[in-house]
Scaffold this motif. Structure first.
Motif, PDB file in Angstrom:
ATOM      1  N   ALA A 396     -16.275   1.997  27.004  1.00  0.00           N
ATOM      2  CA  ALA A 396     -15.676   2.166  28.033  1.00  0.00           C
ATOM      3  C   ALA A 396     -15.658   0.552  28.575  1.00  0.00           C
ATOM      4  O   ALA A 396     -16.215  -0.144  28.542  1.00  0.00           O
ATOM      5  CB  ALA A 396     -16.590   2.674  29.154  1.00  0.00           C
ATOM      6  N   VAL A 397     -14.099   0.421  29.055  1.00  0.00           N
ATOM      7  CA  VAL A 397     -13.776  -0.810  29.834  1.00  0.00           C
ATOM      8  C   VAL A 397     -13.241  -0.392  31.209  1.00  0.00           C
ATOM      9  O   VAL A 397     -12.270   0.536  31.512  1.00  0.00           O
ATOM     10  CB  VAL A 397     -12.627  -1.282  29.110  1.00  0.00           C
ATOM     11  N   VAL A 398     -13.715  -0.935  32.303  1.00  0.00           N
ATOM     12  CA  VAL A 398     -13.744  -0.661  33.580  1.00  0.00           C
ATOM     13  C   VAL A 398     -12.853  -1.820  34.003  1.00  0.00           C
ATOM     14  O   VAL A 398     -13.311  -3.214  33.598  1.00  0.00           O
ATOM     15  CB  VAL A 398     -14.882  -0.121  34.406  1.00  0.00           C
ATOM     16  N   SER A 399     -11.956  -1.773  35.093  1.00  0.00           N
ATOM     17  CA  SER A 399     -11.160  -3.116  35.720  1.00  0.00           C
ATOM     18  C   SER A 399     -11.402  -3.033  36.984  1.00  0.00           C
ATOM     19  O   SER A 399     -11.111  -2.045  37.790  1.00  0.00           O
ATOM     20  CB  SER A 399      -9.781  -2.844  35.223  1.00  0.00           C
ATOM     21  N   PHE A 400     -11.731  -4.290  37.650  1.00  0.00           N
ATOM     22  CA  PHE A 400     -11.981  -4.638  39.087  1.00  0.00           C
ATOM     23  C   PHE A 400     -10.745  -5.532  39.370  1.00  0.00           C
ATOM     24  O   PHE A 400     -10.514  -6.522  38.957  1.00  0.00           O
ATOM     25  CB  PHE A 400     -13.232  -5.143  39.284  1.00  0.00           C
ATOM     26  N   LYS A 401      -9.949  -4.999  40.342  1.00  0.00           N
ATOM     27  CA  LYS A 401      -8.993  -6.035  40.762  1.00  0.00           C
ATOM     28  C   LYS A 401      -9.081  -6.474  42.223  1.00  0.00           C
ATOM     29  O   LYS A 401      -9.465  -5.484  43.115  1.00  0.00           O
ATOM     30  CB  LYS A 401      -7.506  -5.191  40.853  1.00  0.00           C
ATOM     31  N   ASN A 402      -9.352  -7.778  42.458  1.00  0.00           N
ATOM     32  CA  ASN A 402      -9.502  -8.368  43.618  1.00  0.00           C
ATOM     33  C   ASN A 402     -10.849  -7.731  44.320  1.00  0.00           C
ATOM     34  O   ASN A 402     -10.855  -7.469  45.522  1.00  0.00           O
ATOM     35  CB  ASN A 402      -8.446  -8.123  44.740  1.00  0.00           C
ATOM     36  N   GLY A 403     -11.864  -7.614  43.343  1.00  0.00           N
ATOM     37  CA  GLY A 403     -13.148  -7.030  43.855  1.00  0.00           C
ATOM     38  C   GLY A 403     -13.217  -5.704  44.033  1.00  0.00           C
ATOM     39  O   GLY A 403     -14.354  -5.092  44.523  1.00  0.00           O
ATOM     40  N   LYS A 404     -12.169  -4.789  43.779  1.00  0.00           N
ATOM     41  CA  LYS A 404     -12.314  -3.451  43.957  1.00  0.00           C
ATOM     42  C   LYS A 404     -12.016  -2.665  42.693  1.00  0.00           C
ATOM     43  O   LYS A 404     -10.848  -3.159  41.840  1.00  0.00           O
ATOM     44  CB  LYS A 404     -11.237  -2.871  45.073  1.00  0.00           C
ATOM     45  N   PRO A 405     -12.537  -1.536  42.256  1.00  0.00           N
ATOM     46  CA  PRO A 405     -12.095  -0.697  41.085  1.00  0.00           C
ATOM     47  C   PRO A 405     -10.975  -0.346  41.005  1.00  0.00           C
ATOM     48  O   PRO A 405     -10.321   0.202  42.152  1.00  0.00           O
ATOM     49  CB  PRO A 405     -13.040   0.300  41.150  1.00  0.00           C
ATOM     50  N   MET A 406     -10.033  -0.669  39.958  1.00  0.00           N
ATOM     51  CA  MET A 406      -8.803  -0.219  39.753  1.00  0.00           C
ATOM     52  C   MET A 406      -8.710   0.769  38.626  1.00  0.00           C
ATOM     53  O   MET A 406      -8.555   0.398  37.418  1.00  0.00           O
ATOM     54  CB  MET A 406      -8.050  -1.458  39.373  1.00  0.00           C
ATOM     55  N   LYS A 407      -8.981   2.013  39.018  1.00  0.00           N
ATOM     56  CA  LYS A 407      -9.353   3.136  38.058  1.00  0.00           C
ATOM     57  C   LYS A 407      -8.005   3.522  37.025  1.00  0.00           C
ATOM     58  O   LYS A 407      -8.435   4.139  36.010  1.00  0.00           O
ATOM     59  CB  LYS A 407      -9.757   4.465  38.766  1.00  0.00           C
ATOM     60  N   SER A 408      -6.867   3.097  37.544  1.00  0.00           N
ATOM     61  CA  SER A 408      -5.899   3.544  36.513  1.00  0.00           C
ATOM     62  C   SER A 408      -5.982   2.583  35.385  1.00  0.00           C
ATOM     63  O   SER A 408      -5.076   2.634  34.321  1.00  0.00           O
ATOM     64  CB  SER A 408      -4.516   3.422  37.333  1.00  0.00           C
ATOM     65  N   MET A 409      -6.816   1.567  35.590  1.00  0.00           N
ATOM     66  CA  MET A 409      -6.575   0.759  34.174  1.00  0.00           C
ATOM     67  C   MET A 409      -8.163   0.717  33.551  1.00  0.00           C
ATOM     68  O   MET A 409      -8.302  -0.144  32.620  1.00  0.00           O
ATOM     69  CB  MET A 409      -6.541  -0.812  34.630  1.00  0.00           C
ATOM     70  N   TYR A 410      -8.820   1.999  33.784  1.00  0.00           N
ATOM     71  CA  TYR A 410     -10.015   2.037  33.063  1.00  0.00           C
ATOM     72  C   TYR A 410      -9.505   2.723  31.541  1.00  0.00           C
ATOM     73  O   TYR A 410      -8.687   3.398  31.727  1.00  0.00           O
ATOM     74  CB  TYR A 410     -10.765   3.104  33.892  1.00  0.00           C
ATOM     75  N   ARG A 411     -10.410   2.283  30.642  1.00  0.00           N
ATOM     76  CA  ARG A 411      -9.960   2.952  29.366  1.00  0.00           C
ATOM     77  C   ARG A 411     -11.292   3.332  28.776  1.00  0.00           C
ATOM     78  O   ARG A 411     -12.380   2.726  28.862  1.00  0.00           O
ATOM     79  CB  ARG A 411      -9.307   1.779  28.498  1.00  0.00           C
ATOM     80  N   TYR A 412     -11.171   4.392  27.762  1.00  0.00           N
ATOM     81  CA  TYR A 412     -12.232   4.944  27.122  1.00  0.00           C
ATOM     82  C   TYR A 412     -11.951   5.262  25.720  1.00  0.00           C
ATOM     83  O   TYR A 412     -10.651   5.346  25.228  1.00  0.00           O
ATOM     84  CB  TYR A 412     -12.639   6.359  27.653  1.00  0.00           C
ATOM     85  N   TYR A 413     -12.878   4.586  24.635  1.00  0.00           N
ATOM     86  CA  TYR A 413     -12.819   4.631  23.254  1.00  0.00           C
ATOM     87  C   TYR A 413     -13.568   5.475  22.628  1.00  0.00           C
ATOM     88  O   TYR A 413     -14.956   5.281  22.819  1.00  0.00           O
ATOM     89  CB  TYR A 413     -12.718   3.101  22.772  1.00  0.00           C
ATOM     90  N   ASN A 414     -13.253   6.175  21.713  1.00  0.00           N
ATOM     91  CA  ASN A 414     -13.971   7.157  20.694  1.00  0.00           C
ATOM     92  C   ASN A 414     -14.361   6.288  19.502  1.00  0.00           C
ATOM     93  O   ASN A 414     -13.249   5.550  18.705  1.00  0.00           O
ATOM     94  CB  ASN A 414     -13.374   8.326  20.340  1.00  0.00           C
TER      95      ASN A 414
END
Length: 532
Positions: A396-414
């Motif tokens: 899993a990769v999560v993304s924080f933009k300016n200190g806040k979660p940016m869930k549209s940029m989260y990615r999940y890999y099998n």
């Protein structure tokens, strides 16, 4: 020379004009005479702008009102119209909707964006859809007139379709119409709690009278209001309803936000820009903003106003003297402070957007300072791998933009083919992500081995990214060279690092569990899953 004896000792507003007859300041008072004297006799008023007002004032005008609330509204409208240089002026770039009841013998109900003398206003609200739906529902429930021009002399098609009760021609409706309008005023004056309580009573009454069609409309309206309330961010704070005020200013420009906490949920955040002369002190700015806002709002569905100023007693006396509302100063390390920070970020974002500048969260700037980074880490990635005894591996990769979660940029890999190899799994998902997206900083959930595998990918892709690893067991942070970094765990920067690490761990585990459930559903249950 100002003739104080000609100034009335009554409630109203006063207007200061300069030598060119230009309005430089507008104020309100219970006693116009006594208030004006405070500006010119002695040093009773020590605000920085007072000396300039004294020096520039040539003549004084005044208007007497029947009540202090009328004086407040008149002052608000005159400041909005004339924009005196020594008053704080709210800007209209972001207009919020109100519900208006027109000033007529048989009023109509509508949406409005400007407060004028055409009616009684309720609001402001932050959602246009909420106002539109509420107005339509109240019109249907009470069958009010929909014509907004001159009242016709005979009924129209709206009456034939039973959408209007025909106040224009039906005498029975004319007798009860004012009662309907008063009921609507009572509903809208009660805030969200008042709307729900009054609507529930109306629904029960309609059901008892076997007016089931009306009861259904009211039921649907109640459901809509509750749904809108649930849209807010749940805070878990079980406390009184609160308004939380925060503001920011730079030179002549500024912005403020009022966060509304209702039943433990952030119901809405009202944000607006303002302008104020640089010589006006912060306490005066706060006082004038709050005065203007609360004279134009009908939402007093709160018990506490939280502010960051030592002027609590003055604000309570001037603005809430007839209301059971407590004014208190925000304290650090409290739930109120978290709400205050949210309001502050909204105000900063509004101001910097208007100045064509980017707002950077405090936690991000603190993180740059804590880690001595050359570049502000606006885009932070968090990486984590999840598996069960080497099976059902996922990344899993999560993304924080300016200190806040940016869930549209989260990615999940099998990563089932990789198996129980965290190093390879991390380097694989990092490479796949960085081939498509950018980052300023990467936080890996792991230790030196995981850090080393990810650094190879960053160098291979020729990226300039700050990479760190945060070990779970001791919360030890390693930099890209493998050096341990001692962080002050109390700073907002350290809290941001842990928030990114914890979010990547949560996201990876959540998707791994979903994957396992699908396998169970397909009948591929194994001993390993049972042990997990």
């Amino acid at each position: 020379m100002i003739d104080f004896e000609s100034i009335p000792d009554k409630t109203g507003i006063y207007i200061f004009r300069d030598k060119d007859n230009k309005i430089i300041y507008i104020g309100k008072a219970n006693s116009i005479k006594q208030r004006v004297k405070q500006y010119f006799i002695g040093n009773q008023d020590t605000r920085p702008q007072i000396e300039f007002i004294r020096r520039e004032t040539e003549t004084i005008d005044f208007s007497i009102t029947d009540s202090e609330s009328q004086a407040l509204l008149l002052e608000y409208n005159l400041i909005k119209k004339h924009k005196p240089k020594y008053n704080v002026k709210l800007k209209d770039s972001s207009k919020y909707p109100y519900i208006m009841i027109s000033n007529e013998d048989y009023p109509y109900l509508s949406t409005a964006y400007d407060i004028d003398g055409k009616g009684i206003f309720f609001g402001p609200f932050t959602s246009g859809l909420y106002v539109k739906t509420l107005v339509e529902s109240l019109n249907r429930i009470y069958r009010l007139r929909s014509c907004k021009k001159i009242l016709p002399k005979k009924t129209c098609i709206e009456y034939q379709m039973l959408k209007c009760a025909g106040v224009c021609a039906v005498e029975e409706e004319q007798r009860v119409y004012k009662e309907k309008i008063q009921k609507i005023k009572n509903i809208l004056n009660g805030g969200t709690r008042g709307i729900l309580a009054a609507m529930s009573d109306e629904m029960n009454t309609s059901a008892k009278n076997e007016d089931f069609e009306r009861a259904v409309v009211i039921r649907d309206t109640i459901s809509f209001v509750r749904k809108e309330m649930r849209k807010g961010k749940k805070t878990g704070i079980k406390d009184k309803n609160k308004d939380v005020f925060s503001f920011v200013r730079e030179k002549n420009s500024g912005a403020f936000s009022i966060l509304k906490l209702r039943n433990g949920t952030i119901h809405e955040i009202f944000t607006k820009r303002f302008s104020a002369n640089v010589i006006i002190d912060d306490q005066t700015v706060i006082g004038e903003i709050l005065s203007e806002y609360y004279v134009t709002t009908t939402d007093f569905d709160f018990d506490v106003l939280v502010i960051n100023t030592s002027d609590e007693d003055f604000i309570k006396k001037e603005i809430f003297q007839n209301k059971k509302i407590t004014v208190k100063r925000v304290q650090e390390k409290t739930s109120d402070y978290q709400l205050y920070e949210t309001a502050y970020e909204n105000a900063c974002t509004a101001l910097y957007f208007s100045l064509n500048r980017k707002f950077i969260a405090k936690s991000v700037l603190q993180l740059q300072k804590d880690l001595l980074l050359e570049k502000i880490p606006e885009n932070i990635l968090g990486l984590d791998i999840s598996h069960v005894n080497g099976e059902w591996t996922s990344g899993a990769v999560v993304s924080f933009k300016n200190g806040k979660p940016m869930k549209s940029m989260y990615r999940y890999y099998n990563l089932e083919k990789i198996g129980n190899n965290d190093y390879l799994a991390l380097s694989t998902i990092l490479k796949r992500y960085l081939e498509k997206y950018q980052a300023d900083m990467i936080i890996i959930d792991g230790g030196l081995g995981q850090l080393s595998s990810c650094m190879k990918i960053v160098k291979e892709l020729n990226k300039e990214i700050a990479v760190f690893a945060l070990a779970k067991r001791f919360d030890i942070l390693y930099d890209s060279r493998g050096n341990e970094i001692m962080l002050n765990g109390r700073t907002s920067g350290a809290a941001l690092i842990k928030a990114v690490r914890d979010e990547s761990h949560r996201f990876a585990n959540k998707l791994r569990k979903i994957k396992m459930e699908k396998i169970k559903t397909n009948g591929r249950k194994s001993k390993n899953i049972a042990e997990d």
